[in-house]
Design an enzyme around this catalytic site. Sequence first.
Site, short mmCIF file in Angstrom:
data_model
loop_
_atom_site.label_atom_id
_atom_site.label_comp_id
_atom_site.label_asym_id
_atom_site.label_seq_id
_atom_site.Cartn_x
_atom_site.Cartn_y
_atom_site.Cartn_z
N THR A 123 18.09 7.29 25.24
CA THR A 123 17.68 7.03 26.63
C THR A 123 18.40 5.83 27.21
O THR A 123 18.65 5.77 28.41
CB THR A 123 16.15 6.81 26.68
OG1 THR A 123 15.53 8.04 26.30
CG2 THR A 123 15.66 6.41 28.04
N ASP A 145 13.40 7.31 19.69
CA ASP A 145 12.53 8.21 18.92
C ASP A 145 12.71 8.07 17.41
O ASP A 145 11.73 8.13 16.66
CB ASP A 145 12.78 9.67 19.32
CG ASP A 145 12.19 9.99 20.68
OD1 ASP A 145 11.33 9.22 21.16
OD2 ASP A 145 12.58 11.00 21.29
N1 ASP Z 1 14.53 11.03 23.22
C1 ASP Z 1 15.12 9.73 23.41
C2 ASP Z 1 15.91 9.40 22.15
O1 ASP Z 1 15.35 9.01 21.18
C3 ASP Z 1 14.09 8.72 23.66
C4 ASP Z 1 14.59 7.32 23.86
O2 ASP Z 1 15.72 6.96 23.56
O3 ASP Z 1 13.77 6.49 24.33
O4 ASP Z 1 17.10 9.54 22.15
#
Ligand code: ASP
Length: 323
Positions: free
Chosen positions: A20, A101
């Site tokens: 993210t 994650d």
């Molecule tokens: N789904 C994303 C990831 O882990 C969530 C994040 O980065 O906050 O890449």
Amino acid sequence: MQSKIDISLPKVLVLGTGGTIAGVSTAHPAQAGYRAGALDIAALVAAAPGIEQLANLQAEQIASIDSKDMGAAVWVQLAGRIRDGLQQGDVAGCVVTHGSDTLEETAYFLHCVLPAGKPVVLTAAMRPATALSADGPRNLYDAVQVAACLQARGLGVVCVLHGRIHSACDVSKAQPTAVDAFSSGERGPLGFVGVQGVQITRQLPSQPPGPLPQTPWQPPRGSWPRVELVHSHAGADGAVVRALMQASQSGDPSHKLAGLVVLGTGSGTVHEQLQTALDEAEAAGIRVAYASRVGALSGGDFDGLNAIKIRIRLMLELAAATG
Ligand code: ASP
């Protein structure tokens, strides 16, 4: 990418893997939709004002993925690049940008396989780069402060998020959406970072459960040992374990089971029917480790590690045992 060099500054290697922190909104910046891993690491560095005054940054892209899709291939690539980078005398430390994650998994893997010398710092963001009040630039800036800091040496791999410096052993993502999503539980963070600079307030007590026997670490020559997670819960009757055992005995080497990590209830207790199936698996040569679905347990072989990190530790130990 190498920024303009100021010889009075330390050099920090910055490796991008997506997440993210490199996400771009697909809707209005105040709404939830975005694509993780869309921006490259050079763009993330460019979006953190003043970061070039902290260190000479050497930015490289390792992967561009949502960290829900993380796996051992990227771990091995990261470990190799970080080890090579930190061997260079002029490199003070390394930062890895990552999705939130599975941040704790990559951090713990790297903690087990890299020497605890120069700082290795993972960071992430809960809001995409294009969001209102994106948290990525600040986290990246803070991570570079820690990577360039002499006091942060010898702590093992750390994660820098929301002004806190967490040990890879203790940290976990504890909240799905909040900017302050990470916690080191009752042990608390190792320190803090912000406008006041870096403050280390406690040392890592010991490296639970001790260093890997094989140094320097080498990835397995063949495939990684399969270690699966199973939960104890109301009505847990062991059917999942028996299905895994059946697949393991099918002759397909990719299904061969080497270990199980059990997320028990409370202090690690297990439903009696599931326990019967686990005992059968252990009798068949499967390594079984016990954890709690509530959080990390203190004491024992995996003191203070949560189930997801015990899985990584077992994979590493079983891989080392089989060569
Ligand atoms: N789904 C994303 C990831 O882990 C969530 C994040 O980065 O906050 O890449």
